[in-house]
Each structure stands twice: as C-alpha cells, then as structure tokens.
Design a protein around this motif. Sequence first.
Motif, PDB file in Angstrom:
ATOM      1  N   ALA A   4      -2.604 -53.550  35.045  1.00 42.26           N
ATOM      2  CA  ALA A   4      -2.535 -54.654  34.090  1.00 42.26           C
ATOM      3  C   ALA A   4      -1.163 -54.744  33.444  1.00 42.26           C
ATOM      4  CB  ALA A   4      -3.584 -54.458  32.995  1.00 42.26           C
ATOM      5  N   LEU A   5      -0.835 -55.904  32.887  1.00 44.31           N
ATOM      6  CA  LEU A   5       0.403 -56.108  32.167  1.00 44.31           C
ATOM      7  C   LEU A   5       0.432 -55.183  30.963  1.00 44.31           C
ATOM      8  CD1 LEU A   5       2.976 -57.856  31.826  1.00 44.31           C
ATOM      9  CD2 LEU A   5       1.633 -59.325  30.327  1.00 44.31           C
ATOM     10  N   ALA A  20       2.698 -53.530  39.620  1.00 48.01           N
ATOM     11  CA  ALA A  20       3.400 -52.631  38.720  1.00 48.01           C
ATOM     12  C   ALA A  20       2.941 -52.877  37.295  1.00 48.01           C
ATOM     13  CB  ALA A  20       4.907 -52.839  38.826  1.00 48.01           C
ATOM     14  N   GLY A  21       2.934 -51.848  36.484  1.00 43.48           N
ATOM     15  CA  GLY A  21       2.505 -51.980  35.104  1.00 43.48           C
ATOM     16  C   GLY A  21       3.300 -51.075  34.189  1.00 43.48           C
ATOM     17  N   PHE A  22       2.854 -50.964  32.958  1.00 43.53           N
ATOM     18  CA  PHE A  22       3.613 -50.288  31.921  1.00 43.53           C
ATOM     19  C   PHE A  22       2.655 -49.493  31.048  1.00 43.53           C
ATOM     20  CE2 PHE A  22       6.980 -50.567  28.477  1.00 43.53           C
ATOM     21  CZ  PHE A  22       8.006 -50.044  29.259  1.00 43.53           C
ATOM     22  N   ALA A  23       3.062 -48.297  30.615  1.00 45.30           N
ATOM     23  CA  ALA A  23       2.208 -47.444  29.795  1.00 45.30           C
ATOM     24  C   ALA A  23       3.076 -46.594  28.875  1.00 45.30           C
ATOM     25  CB  ALA A  23       1.329 -46.559  30.681  1.00 45.30           C
ATOM     26  N   VAL A  57       3.456 -42.554  27.474  1.00 51.79           N
ATOM     27  CA  VAL A  57       3.044 -41.165  27.691  1.00 51.79           C
ATOM     28  C   VAL A  57       2.591 -40.534  26.376  1.00 51.79           C
ATOM     29  CG1 VAL A  57       3.828 -38.866  28.396  1.00 51.79           C
ATOM     30  CG2 VAL A  57       4.624 -40.891  29.625  1.00 51.79           C
ATOM     31  N   SER A  58       1.444 -39.850  26.424  1.00 52.88           N
ATOM     32  CA  SER A  58       0.979 -39.103  25.251  1.00 52.88           C
ATOM     33  C   SER A  58       0.666 -37.653  25.587  1.00 52.88           C
ATOM     34  CB  SER A  58      -0.270 -39.768  24.646  1.00 52.88           C
ATOM     35  OG  SER A  58      -1.327 -39.814  25.594  1.00 52.88           O
ATOM     36  N   ILE A  59       0.619 -37.331  26.883  1.00 51.89           N
ATOM     37  CA  ILE A  59       0.342 -35.969  27.340  1.00 51.89           C
ATOM     38  C   ILE A  59       1.554 -35.468  28.112  1.00 51.89           C
ATOM     39  CG2 ILE A  59      -1.127 -34.521  28.809  1.00 51.89           C
ATOM     40  CD1 ILE A  59      -3.314 -36.717  28.458  1.00 51.89           C
ATOM     41  N   VAL A  60       2.134 -34.366  27.673  1.00 49.42           N
ATOM     42  CA  VAL A  60       3.273 -33.756  28.368  1.00 49.42           C
ATOM     43  C   VAL A  60       3.100 -32.246  28.339  1.00 49.42           C
ATOM     44  CG1 VAL A  60       5.775 -33.455  28.476  1.00 49.42           C
ATOM     45  CG2 VAL A  60       4.823 -35.633  27.689  1.00 49.42           C
ATOM     46  N   ASN A  61       2.984 -31.642  29.520  1.00 49.31           N
ATOM     47  CA  ASN A  61       2.965 -30.189  29.606  1.00 49.31           C
ATOM     48  C   ASN A  61       3.572 -29.777  30.945  1.00 49.31           C
ATOM     49  OD1 ASN A  61       0.757 -30.183  31.601  1.00 49.31           O
ATOM     50  ND2 ASN A  61      -0.579 -30.695  29.865  1.00 49.31           N
ATOM     51  N   ALA A  62       3.595 -28.500  31.235  1.00 45.93           N
ATOM     52  CA  ALA A  62       4.251 -28.013  32.444  1.00 45.93           C
ATOM     53  C   ALA A  62       3.574 -28.495  33.721  1.00 45.93           C
ATOM     54  CB  ALA A  62       4.295 -26.492  32.432  1.00 45.93           C
ATOM     55  N   LEU A  63       2.317 -28.914  33.623  1.00 50.76           N
ATOM     56  CA  LEU A  63       1.581 -29.330  34.808  1.00 50.76           C
ATOM     57  C   LEU A  63       1.498 -30.846  34.943  1.00 50.76           C
ATOM     58  CD1 LEU A  63      -1.385 -26.793  34.595  1.00 50.76           C
ATOM     59  CD2 LEU A  63       0.621 -26.660  36.093  1.00 50.76           C
ATOM     60  N   HIS A  64       1.270 -31.525  33.821  1.00 47.88           N
ATOM     61  CA  HIS A  64       0.952 -32.952  33.886  1.00 47.88           C
ATOM     62  C   HIS A  64       1.711 -33.791  32.857  1.00 47.88           C
ATOM     63  CE1 HIS A  64      -2.968 -31.157  35.429  1.00 47.88           C
ATOM     64  NE2 HIS A  64      -2.573 -31.920  36.431  1.00 47.88           N
ATOM     65  N   LEU A  65       1.857 -35.062  33.194  1.00 51.06           N
ATOM     66  CA  LEU A  65       2.147 -36.122  32.248  1.00 51.06           C
ATOM     67  C   LEU A  65       0.900 -36.997  32.224  1.00 51.06           C
ATOM     68  CD1 LEU A  65       5.694 -37.178  33.514  1.00 51.06           C
ATOM     69  CD2 LEU A  65       5.132 -35.469  31.767  1.00 51.06           C
ATOM     70  N   GLY A  66       0.695 -37.745  31.156  1.00 55.30           N
ATOM     71  CA  GLY A  66      -0.483 -38.605  31.152  1.00 55.30           C
ATOM     72  C   GLY A  66      -0.673 -39.329  29.843  1.00 55.30           C
ATOM     73  N   TYR A  67      -1.820 -39.966  29.746  1.00 57.65           N
ATOM     74  CA  TYR A  67      -2.178 -40.727  28.550  1.00 57.65           C
ATOM     75  C   TYR A  67      -3.666 -41.024  28.596  1.00 57.65           C
ATOM     76  CZ  TYR A  67      -1.756 -44.426  32.036  1.00 57.65           C
ATOM     77  OH  TYR A  67      -1.892 -45.168  33.186  1.00 57.65           O
ATOM     78  N   LYS A  95      -4.745 -51.175  26.159  1.00 54.85           N
ATOM     79  CA  LYS A  95      -3.459 -51.860  26.039  1.00 54.85           C
ATOM     80  C   LYS A  95      -2.526 -51.348  27.120  1.00 54.85           C
ATOM     81  CE  LYS A  95      -3.954 -52.110  21.013  1.00 54.85           C
ATOM     82  NZ  LYS A  95      -3.364 -51.703  19.710  1.00 54.85           N
ATOM     83  N   GLY A  96      -1.870 -52.258  27.814  1.00 52.59           N
ATOM     84  CA  GLY A  96      -0.954 -51.836  28.847  1.00 52.59           C
ATOM     85  C   GLY A  96      -1.671 -51.573  30.156  1.00 52.59           C
ATOM     86  N   ALA A  97      -1.103 -50.708  30.975  1.00 55.21           N
ATOM     87  CA  ALA A  97      -1.578 -50.486  32.334  1.00 55.21           C
ATOM     88  C   ALA A  97      -2.383 -49.208  32.465  1.00 55.21           C
ATOM     89  CB  ALA A  97      -0.379 -50.443  33.286  1.00 55.21           C
TER      90      ALA A  97
END
Length: 261
Positions: A15-16, A176-179, A181-191, A196-198
Amino acid sequence: MGWFANGSFALAALALAGCGGGGGDAVADPTPAAQCASIGVVPKIRGGTECALPGQTPVVVFIATRSDGSGLYCSGTLISPTRILTAAHCLPSEVTRVTTPVWQADGTARALRAKSWAVHPEYQRTSAGFLNDAAVITLSSPLPAPPMPLLVSNPSSAGQSVFIAGWGGPDNELAAGFAKVSIVNALHLGYTYDGKGANTCPGDSGGPMYRAVGGTHGVVGITSSGTSGDCGVGDVSLFTNIQTPKVLDFIRTHAPDAVVI
C-alpha cells in the motif's frame, strides 16, 4: 509464526505509505512515481503504487522454484548483474530448478535459469522468526538492470523510513511501498503494521527493505516473516538484518561482485 512464502502467486501488493524519514536521506510521503522509481520502473496507473513492467527489467525480481512437480514463488533483489539476494526459506533443500523472468517489450517474458544457489549455513526456523534467513542465487547470464547496492555504511535504527518492494497479489504485480522501522536488533529489522503505510504479505518473502543514503538506494533487509496471515493491523513484519556480520559475510562470500555502500 504466521505467513511465509507460498506457491500460489500470493505476493500481496504494497500500500501507499506516508511516513517520515530518519537516518539517511529524508523522504516523506513519497509519490507513486518516487516509489516505483526506487526500483527502476514507473507507476502502472496514475495515483497507484503498482509499477509497470513491459520492456523494463526491475531490480526487484520475481523468483520461481520447482521441486517434485510443485512450485514456490518469492521475490528477490538483484545485487550484481548475475546474483540475486533472497530469503533462505525460499530455497528449501528439495528445490531442483530456479528461474526468474526477463521481460520483453510486448509484455511477455522468457525464463532465465539459475546456475546455482547458496543458503546461509546457519539458517534456522524458530518460534521467534527465521534466523539468518538469507540466500544468494547465481544466474546463468546477466540481467539487464542496474543492481541495488548493499547498505552497510549507515547503521539501521528505529524510526528510520524505508522502502519495501515485492511482487503482489491479488493482481500479482510488482509494487513498492513505504514503512517506518520500529524493530532493530542483530537478527532482524521490522515493524508492527498499524494500517498506515505499507506492509508485506505471503510471497513477498526475499524482497528488499531498502533506504537511500547520498541519493543511492541500498538494501538493509530481506523480507522474512510475519505474524498475521492476512497482513493486517497488528502484523509484526520481520526482515533479515543484512548489516549483521554473519549475514553480510555470507552475502559477500557468495556475491563478491555486489556493490557495498
């Protein structure tokens, strides 16, 4: 865990998005043209995020695998003329054939076969998500598209705005979409998707999370898993963090010609 790759072209369209920037080139509320331009193509329809294909070879590629008469479909990112970065879970041990389409001006495609592929030796499936979920496919000949570099010079951090891209259902189109990041650690990025957003969905697996630094888009994550089958509000989407040394070393070993920024 919830969704992973599947074999029914279920690569849901993204999504946009409308999130702010942070940690790199600031991009807020990117237009459909800007979102599609980030993967080297143009919007298919005015005001949408689906991206046109005929005659263009995008940096985000469609991957089809075959094993014992069954098929599996994923996304991937061209990181050198002959190498595609994707998720390890897209390449189970029984796979015998891997192809990607080369699109023609008339909208048809010919299949380009992979010469070989490598899965991270420490890839694991756990209740906390896939660990070291990375793989590199080597093609039999180059794809006619400019590769996307690996972004390692600018660390990922919570609050950064990122692009995500993949092949999407229900129309099985590249989008393509846009988001943010709220999760950052040695293994993963994520949200956690809040509507709202993608967001990514089944089969977007292997596609990139990427952002711009110095005007150049670079890969920071590989679409790996999510916790909700419908990809709706509350879905926790995880991406393999390619800046993790163990993952980055694997990628550079199997794609020594990949550009790193």
